[in-house]
Design an enzyme around this catalytic site. Structure first.
Site, PDB file in Angstrom:
ATOM      1  N   ARG A 172      -3.423  -2.890  -4.490  1.00 12.94           N
ATOM      2  CA  ARG A 172      -4.281  -1.430  -4.230  1.00 12.94           C
ATOM      3  C   ARG A 172      -4.303  -0.499  -5.439  1.00 12.94           C
ATOM      4  O   ARG A 172      -4.862   0.524  -5.273  1.00 12.94           O
ATOM      5  CB  ARG A 172      -3.942  -0.839  -2.769  1.00 12.94           C
ATOM      6  CG  ARG A 172      -4.332  -1.683  -1.853  1.00 12.94           C
ATOM      7  CD  ARG A 172      -3.557  -1.048  -0.360  1.00 12.94           C
ATOM      8  NE  ARG A 172      -3.750   0.316  -0.361  1.00 12.94           N
ATOM      9  CZ  ARG A 172      -4.095   0.886   0.890  1.00 12.94           C
ATOM     10  NH1 ARG A 172      -4.312   0.109   2.033  1.00 12.94           N
ATOM     11  NH2 ARG A 172      -4.070   2.127   0.977  1.00 12.94           N
ATOM     12  N   ASP A 173      -3.517  -0.782  -6.322  1.00 15.29           N
ATOM     13  CA  ASP A 173      -3.774  -0.106  -7.564  1.00 15.29           C
ATOM     14  C   ASP A 173      -3.414  -0.779  -8.905  1.00 15.29           C
ATOM     15  O   ASP A 173      -2.701  -0.439  -9.900  1.00 15.29           O
ATOM     16  CB  ASP A 173      -2.481   1.027  -7.595  1.00 15.29           C
ATOM     17  CG  ASP A 173      -2.892   2.327  -8.472  1.00 15.29           C
ATOM     18  OD1 ASP A 173      -4.087   2.560  -9.001  1.00 15.29           O
ATOM     19  OD2 ASP A 173      -1.908   2.908  -8.690  1.00 15.29           O
ATOM     20  N   LEU A 174      -4.330  -1.974  -9.065  1.00 17.36           N
ATOM     21  CA  LEU A 174      -4.088  -2.607 -10.288  1.00 17.36           C
ATOM     22  C   LEU A 174      -4.762  -2.035 -11.565  1.00 17.36           C
ATOM     23  O   LEU A 174      -6.139  -1.611 -11.272  1.00 17.36           O
ATOM     24  CB  LEU A 174      -4.622  -3.991 -10.071  1.00 17.36           C
ATOM     25  CG  LEU A 174      -4.530  -4.988 -11.109  1.00 17.36           C
ATOM     26  CD1 LEU A 174      -2.920  -5.394 -11.336  1.00 17.36           C
ATOM     27  CD2 LEU A 174      -5.064  -6.237 -10.750  1.00 17.36           C
TER      28      LEU A 174
END
Length: 82
Positions: free
Chosen positions: A30-32
């Site tokens: 969810r935060d690549l």
């Protein structure tokens, strides 16, 4: 230029490989983004990549609406997610 291109290909492969591994374990990062991709080399100067910042990670389940809250870095979100 050829060496740099080969390195970029390898890093792209490692990134995709890491995401496949997480998804096989039903994990969504969810935060690549680039700053969450850490590069390191071993004694033989082989470059490797590790993902970091699992603070917004979620495990997938069959529960509908599980990930309705927008998280992550706005500048790295897919178009239409803003």
């Amino acid at each position: 230029i050829l060496v740099r291109f080969t390195l970029l290909q390898g890093l792209s492969f490692f990134s995709v490989e890491a995401m496949i591994y997480l998804h096989e374990k039903n994990i969504v990062h969810r935060d690549l983004k680039p700053s969450n991709c850490l590069l390191f080399s071993d004694e033989d100067m082989n470059v490797n990549l590790k993902l970091s910042d699992f603070g917004t990670t979620r495990f997938l389940s069959s529960e509908p609406g599980q990930m309705t809250v927008e998280v992550g870095t706005v500048l790295w979100q897919a178009p239409g997610e803003d």
